[in-house]
Design a protein around this motif. Structure first.
Motif, mmCIF file in Angstrom:
data_model
loop_
_atom_site.group_PDB
_atom_site.id
_atom_site.type_symbol
_atom_site.label_atom_id
_atom_site.label_comp_id
_atom_site.label_asym_id
_atom_site.label_seq_id
_atom_site.Cartn_x
_atom_site.Cartn_y
_atom_site.Cartn_z
ATOM 1 N N GLN A 1 8.589 4.274 -5.005
ATOM 2 C CA GLN A 1 7.522 3.351 -4.617
ATOM 3 C C GLN A 1 7.976 1.889 -4.665
ATOM 4 O O GLN A 1 7.605 1.098 -3.786
ATOM 5 N N ASP A 2 8.782 1.533 -5.638
ATOM 6 C CA ASP A 2 9.222 0.143 -5.751
ATOM 7 C C ASP A 2 10.050 -0.278 -4.533
ATOM 8 O O ASP A 2 9.840 -1.367 -3.972
ATOM 9 N N GLN A 3 10.980 0.576 -4.134
ATOM 10 C CA GLN A 3 11.797 0.239 -2.967
ATOM 11 C C GLN A 3 10.971 0.219 -1.690
ATOM 12 O O GLN A 3 11.176 -0.626 -0.814
ATOM 13 N N LEU A 4 10.031 1.133 -1.581
ATOM 14 C CA LEU A 4 9.165 1.174 -0.398
ATOM 15 C C LEU A 4 8.304 -0.093 -0.316
ATOM 16 O O LEU A 4 8.145 -0.686 0.760
ATOM 17 N N GLU A 5 7.781 -0.524 -1.451
ATOM 18 C CA GLU A 5 6.982 -1.748 -1.468
ATOM 19 C C GLU A 5 7.820 -2.963 -1.082
ATOM 20 O O GLU A 5 7.338 -3.865 -0.379
ATOM 21 N N PHE B 1 8.035 -3.042 2.719
ATOM 22 C CA PHE B 1 6.791 -3.516 3.334
ATOM 23 C C PHE B 1 6.601 -5.015 3.114
ATOM 24 O O PHE B 1 6.098 -5.728 3.999
ATOM 25 N N GLU B 2 7.001 -5.498 1.940
ATOM 26 C CA GLU B 2 6.895 -6.926 1.635
ATOM 27 C C GLU B 2 7.759 -7.751 2.589
ATOM 28 O O GLU B 2 7.351 -8.817 3.068
ATOM 29 N N THR C 1 2.780 8.748 -2.010
ATOM 30 C CA THR C 1 3.401 7.462 -2.332
ATOM 31 C C THR C 1 3.419 6.549 -1.111
ATOM 32 O O THR C 1 3.077 5.353 -1.197
ATOM 33 N N GLU D 1 -0.080 5.227 -0.388
ATOM 34 C CA GLU D 1 -0.485 4.224 -1.374
ATOM 35 C C GLU D 1 0.119 2.860 -1.048
ATOM 36 O O GLU D 1 -0.552 1.828 -1.145
ATOM 37 N N VAL D 2 1.387 2.854 -0.657
ATOM 38 C CA VAL D 2 2.038 1.597 -0.295
ATOM 39 C C VAL D 2 1.440 1.024 0.986
ATOM 40 O O VAL D 2 1.196 -0.187 1.084
ATOM 41 N N LYS E 1 -1.800 -0.620 0.108
ATOM 42 C CA LYS E 1 -1.585 -1.871 -0.613
ATOM 43 C C LYS E 1 -1.274 -3.021 0.335
ATOM 44 O O LYS E 1 -1.716 -4.165 0.122
ATOM 45 N N PHE E 2 -0.529 -2.720 1.400
ATOM 46 C CA PHE E 2 -0.125 -3.761 2.338
ATOM 47 C C PHE E 2 -0.992 -3.782 3.605
ATOM 48 O O PHE E 2 -0.615 -4.408 4.605
#
Length: 339
Positions: free
Chosen positions: A64-68, A71-72, A108, A111-112, A115-116
């Motif tokens: 999830q951290d890398q996926l976020e 997207f960021e 996952t 969810e990402v 969030k975005f």
């Protein structure tokens, strides 16, 4: 407006061909793939065929951290979700791995996306969600059932997406139920690249035809079909890829929740495939009739009228063309991308 698309599993068989078609239509692509069952070489071929660049991240969608972070940084407009384990027979013996990878990975990803505020997704589903109950040709409204864990993961993800659409009207979701993709890019440089012994029919047939394998094992010769072997709706992978372009256009207009079969609407038996490939290669292909395989069904082919009416899409390539393109890929790349 959809300009930049995240393609999960974009280095795989269907994903790579879809990337070619999307790039040819002018979309910007970000591909994520863990390369567990695919090759970075396919991405190089995609860029060579299209003269376009791809932004690639080698990650697992369960991270999830890398996926976020992606997207960021990338500002994604829509997602086409191919990533997942897909070997039917393997799923019977490794169900936990399939649920964890396919279902947890999708959760996952969603969810990402939430969030975005990226709420446009096309999901790569399968005709296997229809099980053995649906009358042919199979309509999208047919009852769903499953016979194997792989198919059950697809069904669970479909239900998850249906519930998501009901909970939030801002989501635009297209579920595409593939029938049996075969063939290869007409260049002969992009195709299905199984790691080790092929688990799908066409790569096995072409490897027998080229002398790499001894004979094709035909699982089941006592089905209630014209020649006793299983009947499927085989669709050229390029036709399938173009179906995703049509689905992206549907998303851009605001699809809400839409479900489509992607197939030809015609059934061909295993022996039809072998006979057609024999005509293409110019010599007999050895095969052996063996017992049925767990999880297989007798007949499956699509009603594709909904996709034709709503997506303005239909398959154009016939079985001969599918076999010709598969054989061209086999001849040009007998060991796949890792030669």
């Amino acid at each position: 407006m959809i300009k930049k698309i995240l393609v999960t599993g974009g280095a795989g068989f269907i994903g790579s061909h879809t990337c070619v078609e999307l790039l040819n239509q002018g979309y910007e692509l970000v591909v994520v793939d863990n390369l567990q069952h695919s090759s970075f070489k396919s991405l190089e071929v995609i860029q060579s065929l299209t003269s376009r660049s791809i932004c690639f991240y080698q990650i697992d969608i369960r991270d999830q951290d890398q996926l976020e972070a992606i997207f960021e940084h990338e500002h994604i407009d829509a997602v086409i979700h191919f990533a997942g384990l897909k070997v039917v027979s393997e799923s019977i013996y490794a169900p936990l791995e399939y649920y964890e990878n396919n279902v947890s990975g999708t959760i996952t990803l969603l969810e990402v996306m939430k969030k975005f505020a990226c709420k446009n997704i096309i999901f790569s589903s399968s005709a296997s969600v229809y099980g053995d109950l649906a009358a042919v040709p199979i309509l999208e409204s047919a009852p769903r059932s499953t016979t194997v864990p792989y198919a059950r993961t697809k069904l669970i993800i479909e239900d998850l997406l249906i519930d998501l659409a009901r909970s939030d009207a801002k989501w635009n979701i297209v579920i595409l139920r593939y029938f049996n993709p075969i063939g290869a890019h007409p260049s002969g440089d992009l195709g299905e690249d199984p790691k080790g012994l092929p688990t799908n029919l066409l790569p096995y047939v072409t490897q027998v035809a080229s002398g790499q394998l001894k004979e094709v094992q035909v699982f089941g010769a006592d089905y209630k079909t014209k020649d006793g072997t299983g009947v499927r709706d085989y669709i050229h992978v390029v036709d399938l890829a173009r179906g995703h372009v049509a689905a992206i256009q549907k998303l851009a207009k605001g699809s809400r929740l839409s479900i489509y079969n992607l197939g030809t609407g015609k059934g061909s038996s295993v022996l039809d495939i072998i006979t057609e490939m024999e005509a293409v290669v110019g010599h007999p292909i050895a095969y052996q009739l063996v017992e049925r395989r767990a999880g297989d069904i007798a007949v499956s082919y699509a009603d594709v009228s909904k996709a034709k009416a709503e997506l303005h899409w239909q398959a154009n390539f016939d079985l001969r063309r599918m076999c010709e393109d598969s054989w061209r890929w086999q001849c040009r790349h007998p060991l796949g991308f890792e030669e």
